[in-house]
Design a protein around this motif. Structure first.
Motif, PDB file in Angstrom:
ATOM      1  N   GLY A  11      72.198  31.338  -3.884  1.00 12.68           N
ATOM      2  CA  GLY A  11      72.175  30.311  -2.840  1.00 12.68           C
ATOM      3  C   GLY A  11      72.145  30.908  -1.450  1.00 12.68           C
ATOM      4  O   GLY A  11      71.384  30.476  -0.583  1.00 12.68           O
ATOM      5  N   PHE A  12      72.949  31.934  -1.225  1.00  8.19           N
ATOM      6  CA  PHE A  12      73.036  32.585   0.076  1.00  8.19           C
ATOM      7  C   PHE A  12      71.726  33.277   0.439  1.00  8.19           C
ATOM      8  O   PHE A  12      71.169  33.070   1.516  1.00  8.19           O
ATOM      9  CB  PHE A  12      74.198  33.582   0.069  1.00  8.19           C
ATOM     10  CG  PHE A  12      74.453  34.249   1.383  1.00  8.19           C
ATOM     11  CD1 PHE A  12      75.057  33.551   2.415  1.00  8.19           C
ATOM     12  CD2 PHE A  12      74.083  35.569   1.590  1.00  8.19           C
ATOM     13  CE1 PHE A  12      75.295  34.167   3.643  1.00  8.19           C
ATOM     14  CE2 PHE A  12      74.311  36.191   2.798  1.00  8.19           C
ATOM     15  CZ  PHE A  12      74.920  35.487   3.830  1.00  8.19           C
ATOM     16  N   TYR A  15      68.815  30.728   0.879  1.00  6.44           N
ATOM     17  CA  TYR A  15      68.917  29.922   2.095  1.00  6.44           C
ATOM     18  C   TYR A  15      68.547  30.743   3.324  1.00  6.44           C
ATOM     19  O   TYR A  15      67.818  30.279   4.191  1.00  6.44           O
ATOM     20  CB  TYR A  15      70.326  29.355   2.258  1.00  6.44           C
ATOM     21  CG  TYR A  15      70.414  28.356   3.372  1.00  6.44           C
ATOM     22  CD1 TYR A  15      70.060  27.036   3.160  1.00  6.44           C
ATOM     23  CD2 TYR A  15      70.798  28.735   4.651  1.00  6.44           C
ATOM     24  CE1 TYR A  15      70.105  26.104   4.190  1.00  6.44           C
ATOM     25  CE2 TYR A  15      70.848  27.815   5.682  1.00  6.44           C
ATOM     26  CZ  TYR A  15      70.502  26.506   5.453  1.00  6.44           C
ATOM     27  OH  TYR A  15      70.535  25.599   6.475  1.00  6.44           O
ATOM     28  N   ARG A  41      65.305  26.085   0.713  1.00 10.03           N
ATOM     29  CA  ARG A  41      66.588  25.968   1.431  1.00 10.03           C
ATOM     30  C   ARG A  41      67.426  24.814   0.885  1.00 10.03           C
ATOM     31  O   ARG A  41      68.637  24.941   0.726  1.00 10.03           O
ATOM     32  CB  ARG A  41      66.349  25.806   2.925  1.00 10.03           C
ATOM     33  CG  ARG A  41      66.039  27.117   3.581  1.00 10.03           C
ATOM     34  CD  ARG A  41      66.233  27.061   5.081  1.00 10.03           C
ATOM     35  NE  ARG A  41      66.153  28.406   5.624  1.00 10.03           N
ATOM     36  CZ  ARG A  41      65.344  28.771   6.592  1.00 10.03           C
ATOM     37  NH1 ARG A  41      64.547  27.897   7.163  1.00 10.03           N
ATOM     38  NH2 ARG A  41      65.341  30.018   7.018  1.00 10.03           N
ATOM     39  N   LEU A  42      66.793  23.672   0.605  1.00  7.24           N
ATOM     40  CA  LEU A  42      67.532  22.539   0.054  1.00  7.24           C
ATOM     41  C   LEU A  42      68.110  22.892  -1.318  1.00  7.24           C
ATOM     42  O   LEU A  42      69.286  22.632  -1.611  1.00  7.24           O
ATOM     43  CB  LEU A  42      66.624  21.306  -0.057  1.00  7.24           C
ATOM     44  CG  LEU A  42      66.190  20.673   1.260  1.00  7.24           C
ATOM     45  CD1 LEU A  42      65.122  19.615   1.017  1.00  7.24           C
ATOM     46  CD2 LEU A  42      67.377  20.086   1.998  1.00  7.24           C
ATOM     47  N   CYS A  44      68.666  25.876  -2.591  1.00  9.90           N
ATOM     48  CA  CYS A  44      69.670  26.944  -2.483  1.00  9.90           C
ATOM     49  C   CYS A  44      70.991  26.426  -1.912  1.00  9.90           C
ATOM     50  O   CYS A  44      72.051  26.957  -2.252  1.00  9.90           O
ATOM     51  CB  CYS A  44      69.132  28.112  -1.674  1.00  9.90           C
ATOM     52  SG  CYS A  44      67.926  29.072  -2.624  1.00  9.90           S
ATOM     53  N   SER A  45      70.938  25.402  -1.093  1.00  6.78           N
ATOM     54  CA  SER A  45      72.177  24.767  -0.628  1.00  6.78           C
ATOM     55  C   SER A  45      72.936  24.184  -1.816  1.00  6.78           C
ATOM     56  O   SER A  45      74.162  24.331  -1.916  1.00  6.78           O
ATOM     57  CB  SER A  45      71.864  23.642   0.366  1.00  6.78           C
ATOM     58  OG  SER A  45      71.258  24.138   1.513  1.00  6.78           O
ATOM     59  N   LEU A  46      72.205  23.534  -2.713  1.00  5.69           N
ATOM     60  CA  LEU A  46      72.835  22.988  -3.911  1.00  5.69           C
ATOM     61  C   LEU A  46      73.365  24.094  -4.827  1.00  5.69           C
ATOM     62  O   LEU A  46      74.438  23.959  -5.414  1.00  5.69           O
ATOM     63  CB  LEU A  46      71.837  22.110  -4.676  1.00  5.69           C
ATOM     64  CG  LEU A  46      71.458  20.802  -4.002  1.00  5.69           C
ATOM     65  CD1 LEU A  46      70.328  20.118  -4.757  1.00  5.69           C
ATOM     66  CD2 LEU A  46      72.667  19.888  -3.911  1.00  5.69           C
ATOM     67  N   PHE A  48      74.403  27.076  -3.925  1.00  2.00           N
ATOM     68  CA  PHE A  48      75.607  27.627  -3.303  1.00  2.00           C
ATOM     69  C   PHE A  48      76.796  26.682  -3.511  1.00  2.00           C
ATOM     70  O   PHE A  48      77.897  27.113  -3.862  1.00  2.00           O
ATOM     71  CB  PHE A  48      75.377  27.883  -1.811  1.00  2.00           C
ATOM     72  CG  PHE A  48      76.481  28.654  -1.161  1.00  2.00           C
ATOM     73  CD1 PHE A  48      76.502  30.039  -1.235  1.00  2.00           C
ATOM     74  CD2 PHE A  48      77.500  28.013  -0.498  1.00  2.00           C
ATOM     75  CE1 PHE A  48      77.527  30.761  -0.657  1.00  2.00           C
ATOM     76  CE2 PHE A  48      78.530  28.725   0.099  1.00  2.00           C
ATOM     77  CZ  PHE A  48      78.543  30.106   0.019  1.00  2.00           C
ATOM     78  N   ALA A  49      76.569  25.375  -3.322  1.00  2.59           N
ATOM     79  CA  ALA A  49      77.632  24.393  -3.538  1.00  2.59           C
ATOM     80  C   ALA A  49      78.082  24.384  -4.992  1.00  2.59           C
ATOM     81  O   ALA A  49      79.278  24.219  -5.289  1.00  2.59           O
ATOM     82  CB  ALA A  49      77.147  23.006  -3.117  1.00  2.59           C
TER      83      ALA A  49
END
Length: 121
Positions: A11-12, A15, A41-42, A44-46, A48-49
């Protein structure tokens, strides 16, 4: 622990450097690259979360909650695997057939089998 840490890392990296998606997907025009960048990016945000959720879920003592997480991951990876196989089978050049493209499908299949095994056996 491994799934959580790998989610943080993927994720990091994805992003901060969304061009890494070009290892897995073919993007030729500037527009395709722009669309790929925002979708990466969207997504990878998920991812990471998800790492945060998995990390925090380790402290949950309720087995039913953990089974719900595992079943949800099974469904997620099954749908992702089917989507990748369908796109790869359409042979439109979206899913890269080189090493990283094939490894992406293999990893998704392995995650599907692993979470399915834990969910149902």
């Amino acid at each position: 622990l491994l799934h959580s840490l790998s989610s943080f890392l993927i994720g990091f990296i994805g992003y901060l450097n969304p061009s890494t998606a070009m290892l897995f997907f073919s993007m030729e025009s500037a527009r395709e690259i722009g669309v790929g960048r925002i979708l990466t990016r969207l997504f990878c945000s998920l991812i990471f979360a998800q790492g945060i959720m998995i990390w925090r879920a380790r402290k949950i003592n309720d087995g039913e909650v953990k089974r719900a997480f595992i079943l949800a991951y099974f469904v997620c990876f099954l749908c992702s695997t089917v989507a990748l196989l369908m796109e790869h089978g359409s042979n439109q050049g979206i899913v890269d057939g080189k090493f990283f493209g094939v490894m992406k499908i293999v990893v998704m299949m392995a995650l599907t089998v692993g979470y399915g095994w834990v969910s149902f056996f």
